[in-house]
Scaffold this active site. Structure first.
Site, mmCIF file in Angstrom:
data_model
loop_
_atom_site.group_PDB
_atom_site.id
_atom_site.type_symbol
_atom_site.label_atom_id
_atom_site.label_comp_id
_atom_site.label_asym_id
_atom_site.label_seq_id
_atom_site.Cartn_x
_atom_site.Cartn_y
_atom_site.Cartn_z
ATOM 1 C CB SER A 221 -0.901 0.009 1.247
ATOM 2 O OG SER A 221 -0.095 0.107 2.407
ATOM 3 C CB ALA A 222 1.626 3.828 1.381
ATOM 4 N N GLY B 166 2.403 3.354 -8.120
ATOM 5 C CA GLY B 166 1.068 2.729 -8.109
ATOM 6 C C GLY B 166 -0.081 3.703 -8.021
ATOM 7 C CD GLU B 167 -1.657 4.572 -2.987
ATOM 8 O OE1 GLU B 167 -2.570 4.721 -2.170
ATOM 9 O OE2 GLU B 167 -0.453 4.541 -2.672
#
Lengths: 287, 330
Positions: B86-87, B285-286
């Site tokens: 994540s992140a 990613g994000e």
């Protein structure tokens, strides 16, 4: 998990015999693109499921002198690839191309689309615009013929007795020079339920007068139908922007009359008018 | 009528958890007797390709073949904790842990190689260890690994990598909230049908600073996937609720783009290395999804002169805004 009797019919006779014997509503699997999700989420809870996909004579497109006969288990892909349909009834090919995605078109069938009678069906309105007739058979009564327009009783319901099944879709060939148009508006470019669609058949005589016109908007009424009020405004006339506007108004009025004002009305009424005018103008001026 | 517009969306995004929140990762690397390598890490590759990148990092450090590495990841029974996927932190944090573990285990290999070859300017490359000045003095990685095992040396190492930042000043909010940031700009070109409210995205151009693209096609995949998610966010995705229950609970009703909705996406990889990422790499990613919806909404605004402040900009919502503007103009 559901349990039900699953029967694969080997022939039309076998199929009719099974329906007669059970005497109650059997869920017919003619592709399964609606039935299987319904079985999975248990919105459909059948006692008997009858598979008609193995019946050879129920599948395929046949060309007779002035009529096309389509077997109910003919898939959308087979329709798209059919030389006969591309030549004689391209409207059906266009409509079939808009169904779901490749996997759905490989499984889904014209008979299933008609018998499911979803208000948002892609192909059913095109069959209506072509004044399609259903051949219906039962063991006791033999064959009978019913226009699709009369066959649809309510959303998701067609007028079939429990022992009856559709064995053919019959459509008259169109006179030379007839033009057909189809348009679908969905939320995305594949795997989308029709927000609205439009099937149209039009013929102009040598003087440029509209001699035949059939207008079937889809996904705007609970039961799809031809819009003869709008057709009459243009029939016998030469295409004219003012008349077209009047016809578009008549189309919207009819929808409003039948459905009343719903949350989607604010969107659907002006947009179906636009789609109607596009398809009309495309057929009349761009061919 | 169809109207076209072009819009830009830009963003920066903190990589990792930041704000003094724990952000640790780890990797264990073991060299086997036959020269193959076993890597263990708790990091989850749920499709983004992190196992591939870890493999590349370890192969690069040890000079071994990519396919001689066995990755064991995300198995709580056997792998050390690497924190969550994540992140946009995985390449940046766990990638660095991989690098550190590989370098640690390399020290043992290096000392045995120095002793065997009598040279200290050693290069680990092409499954060999050789002297830079005198490449004829070399030993295969396999033989070197075997030597280490024969001598009973410790040839397994675990590296721990911690990028937990200090918190910002609670009064002023100032400070270094994250240990690094990603930067990106995307441009969208759209065509809006003013009669139906349908938006067609004609193309997207996406420029992302990823520090270093360890696997460029993987980075492109992330950028394209993110941009497609951003398209769905801008135009279609909507959770419909009724008295607290979600009504659209299937992907037939919760609309995400299909392959036929995806336009040409042109990715530009910008590489400005960060000091503490593996080879200068940070996350993508994000960030790939963040600038897309703003770029699309700006493009719609450019086409229609309508500022959209509520998502999704679907058929009905956009149609209503177009009609309202027409009425306002009359």
């Amino acid at each position: 998990m559901q349990s039900y009797e699953f029967y694969t019919a080997e022939s039309v006779e076998d199929c009719l015999g099974y329906l007669f014997e059970k005497k109650e509503v059997c869920q017919v699997i003619a592709g399964g693109t609606d039935l299987i999700p319904g079985l999975r989420n248990e919105s459909i809870r059948p006692t008997f499921v009858l598979n008609i996909l193995e019946i050879e004579s129920m599948r395929g497109v046949i060309e007779n002198d002035d009529e096309i006969r389509i077997g109910p288990t003919t898939t959308f892909t087979e329709m798209i690839e059919s030389e006969i349909l591309n030549r004689t009834l391209p409207l059906l090919v266009e409509a079939a191309k808009y169904v779901g995605g490749p996997q759905i078109r490989n499984r889904g069938t014209i008979g299933g689309n008609i018998a499911t009678a979803s208000p948002a069906a892609d192909v059913l309105p095109a069959v209506l615009a072509l004044d399609g007739v259903l051949e219906i058979q039962s063991k006791q009564a033999g064959s009978r013929f019913l226009t699709l327009a009369k066959a649809i009783e309510a959303p998701y319901k067609i007028r079939l007795q429990p022992d009856e099944i559709i064995t053919g879709i019959l459509i008259n060939k169109l006179p030379p020079g007839t033009r057909c148009g189809y348009e679908k508006l969905g939320r995305r470019n594949a795997m989308a339920r029709a927000r609205m669609n439009m099937s149209m058949v039009i013929h102009l005589d040598e003087k440029g007068t509209i001699s035949d016109l059939r207008i079937v908007p889809g996904a705007v009424l609970p039961v799809a139908q031809r819009f003869q009020e709008a057709e009459k405004i243009l029939l016998g006339k030469k295409p004219d922007p003012q008349l077209l506007e009047t016809a578009a108004e008549a189309l919207a009025e009819k929808i409003l009359k039948i459905t009343g004002i719903r949350w989607s009305t604010e969107y659907k009424l002006p947009v179906i008018k636009s789609i109607f005018k596009w398809v009309f103008n495309r057929l009349v001026f761009k061919n | 009528m169809k109207k076209r517009g072009i819009g830009v969306g830009s963003m920066f995004y903190g990589i990792g958890y930041g704000f003094s929140r724990q952000d640790i990762s780890s990797a264990t690397i073991e060299i086997c007797e036959d020269g193959s390598v076993i890597v263990r890490s708790g990091e989850v590759d749920y499709g983004q390709g992190s196992d591939t990148i870890f493999c590349q990092i370890v192969a690069e450090e040890l000079g071994v073949r990519y396919d001689s590495i066995q990755m064991i990841t995300a198995d709580t029974f056997t792998t050390p904790n690497a924190g969550p996927t994540s992140a946009s932190r995985v390449t940046y944090v766990t990638g660095k842990a991989m690098m550190k573990a590989a370098q640690a285990v390399k020290k043992t290999l290096q000392s045995v190689a120095e002793e065997t070859l009598g040279e200290s300017d050693l290069v680990f490359k092409d499954e060999k260890v050789y002297s830079m000045a005198n490449p004829d003095k070399n030993i295969t990685f396999e033989k070197l690994a075997k030597q280490c095992h024969l001598r009973g040396l410790k040839i397994v190492e675990t590296a721990w990598h911690d990028i937990t930042t200090k918190d910002v000043d609670p009064e002023t909010g100032q400070g270094k909230a994250y240990s690094t940031y990603a930067w990106a700009s995307q441009i969208a070109e759209v065509e809006v049908d003013t009669e139906t409210g349908k938006v067609e995205i004609l193309r997207i151009i996406a420029a992302h600073d990823v520090g270093k693209a360890i696997n460029p096609s993987n980075v492109e995949g992330q950028i394209e996937g993110g941009a497609i998610m951003g398209m769905g966010y801008a135009l279609e995705e909507e959770i419909k609720q009724e008295r607290g229950y979600i009504k659209n609970t299937s992907l037939g009703e919760y609309m995400i783009p299909t392959s036929l909705d995806v336009p040409s996406i042109e990715s530009h990889i910008i590489e400005v290395p960060v000091s503490d990422g593996p080879y200068g790499a940070k996350g993508v990613g994000e960030p790939a999804l963040i600038p897309t919806a703003p770029a699309i909404l700006n493009a719609i605004c450019n086409a229609l002169d309508i500022r959209i402040t509520e998502l999704p900009a679907n058929l009905e919502n956009l149609h209503r805004l177009i009609r309202e503007k027409e009425k306002g103009n009359q």
